[in-house]
Design a protein around this motif. Structure first.
Motif, PDB file in Angstrom:
ATOM      1  N   ASN A  72       0.852  -1.191   0.000  1.00 21.52           N
ATOM      2  CA  ASN A  72       0.000   0.000   0.000  1.00 21.52           C
ATOM      3  C   ASN A  72       0.881   1.231   0.000  1.00 21.52           C
ATOM      4  N   LYS A 127      -1.146   4.004  -4.478  1.00 23.05           N
ATOM      5  CA  LYS A 127      -1.227   2.781  -5.246  1.00 23.05           C
ATOM      6  C   LYS A 127      -1.429   1.583  -4.333  1.00 23.05           C
ATOM      7  N   ARG A 128      -2.106   0.580  -4.857  1.00 24.86           N
ATOM      8  CA  ARG A 128      -2.183  -0.702  -4.171  1.00 24.86           C
ATOM      9  C   ARG A 128      -1.674  -1.754  -5.142  1.00 24.86           C
ATOM     10  N   ILE A 129      -0.624  -2.455  -4.730  1.00 26.03           N
ATOM     11  CA  ILE A 129       0.024  -3.427  -5.609  1.00 26.03           C
ATOM     12  C   ILE A 129      -0.097  -4.811  -4.987  1.00 26.03           C
ATOM     13  N   ARG A 130      -0.627  -5.738  -5.758  1.00 23.87           N
ATOM     14  CA  ARG A 130      -0.721  -7.115  -5.262  1.00 23.87           C
ATOM     15  C   ARG A 130       0.363  -7.962  -5.890  1.00 23.87           C
ATOM     16  N   LEU A 131       1.149  -8.615  -5.046  1.00 24.40           N
ATOM     17  CA  LEU A 131       2.199  -9.502  -5.529  1.00 24.40           C
ATOM     18  C   LEU A 131       1.871 -10.937  -5.149  1.00 24.40           C
ATOM     19  N   ASN A 132       2.047 -11.869  -6.067  1.00 23.21           N
ATOM     20  CA  ASN A 132       2.075 -13.286  -5.713  1.00 23.21           C
ATOM     21  C   ASN A 132       3.532 -13.697  -5.632  1.00 23.21           C
ATOM     22  N   ILE A 133       3.934 -14.118  -4.442  1.00 23.46           N
ATOM     23  CA  ILE A 133       5.352 -14.382  -4.202  1.00 23.46           C
ATOM     24  C   ILE A 133       5.543 -15.839  -3.789  1.00 23.46           C
ATOM     25  N   SER A 143      11.328  -5.259  -2.612  1.00 22.44           N
ATOM     26  CA  SER A 143      10.908  -4.836  -3.944  1.00 22.44           C
ATOM     27  C   SER A 143      10.230  -3.461  -3.873  1.00 22.44           C
ATOM     28  N   LEU A 152       9.180  -0.304  -6.334  1.00 22.53           N
ATOM     29  CA  LEU A 152       7.757   0.030  -6.426  1.00 22.53           C
ATOM     30  C   LEU A 152       7.392   1.373  -5.804  1.00 22.53           C
ATOM     31  N   GLU A 192       1.153  -5.642   3.530  1.00 24.82           N
ATOM     32  CA  GLU A 192      -0.014  -6.328   4.097  1.00 24.82           C
ATOM     33  C   GLU A 192      -0.001  -7.760   3.564  1.00 24.82           C
TER      34      GLU A 192
END
Lengths: 85, 85
Positions: A8, A42-48, A63, A68, A79
């Motif tokens: 976030n 911005k809200r960035i969703r990562l699959n890690i 990252s 970012l 989060e």
């Protein structure tokens, strides 16, 4: 395990946010008088893919710091989704 | 009372996210091999003056539906800060 992590990002306090200001005017014009301030980030969703939650969090934080988010103008928080995806 | 409400917006599942794809490449180039997917949306913070938490949430939801999010291409969720600001 694959973890879902959200980054976030909001404009740093004290940094002007013209997009937020414009949106605030728009909301007032639509009759949303109760809204007093708007800040847009911005809200960035990562699959890690990582061995542990802690590793996933660390990767996300790194990252965010390296690519970012802009540390001069933005603040970010990490989060973690409680359930691994 | 003034409440702090966040609107989290992400691209609709199934909608392409070129910005996210480019960011994923950037992360891989920086060595973040564990990141498998990136989706980029918006995080909007509203300060809302309202009589109750429920009123604040309703106002935020309405403003997201009417102005802040695009229902065709985006999904949004509302997040209330527990403490009134």
């Amino acid at each position: 395990m694959v973890y879902t992590v959200y980054i976030n990002i909001l404009p740093h306090p004290g940094i002007l946010d013209p997009q937020g200001k414009a949106t605030l005017s728009g909301l007032h014009n639509l009759g949303f008088a109760g809204v007093q301030e708007v800040r847009i980030g911005k809200r960035i969703r990562l699959n890690i893919s990582a061995a542990s939650v802690e590793e996933a969090r660390q990767l996300a934080e790194e990252s965010a710091r390296k690519l970012l988010a802009n540390p001069i103008t933005e603040v970010f928080s990490i989060e973690l989704e409680v359930q691994p995806a």
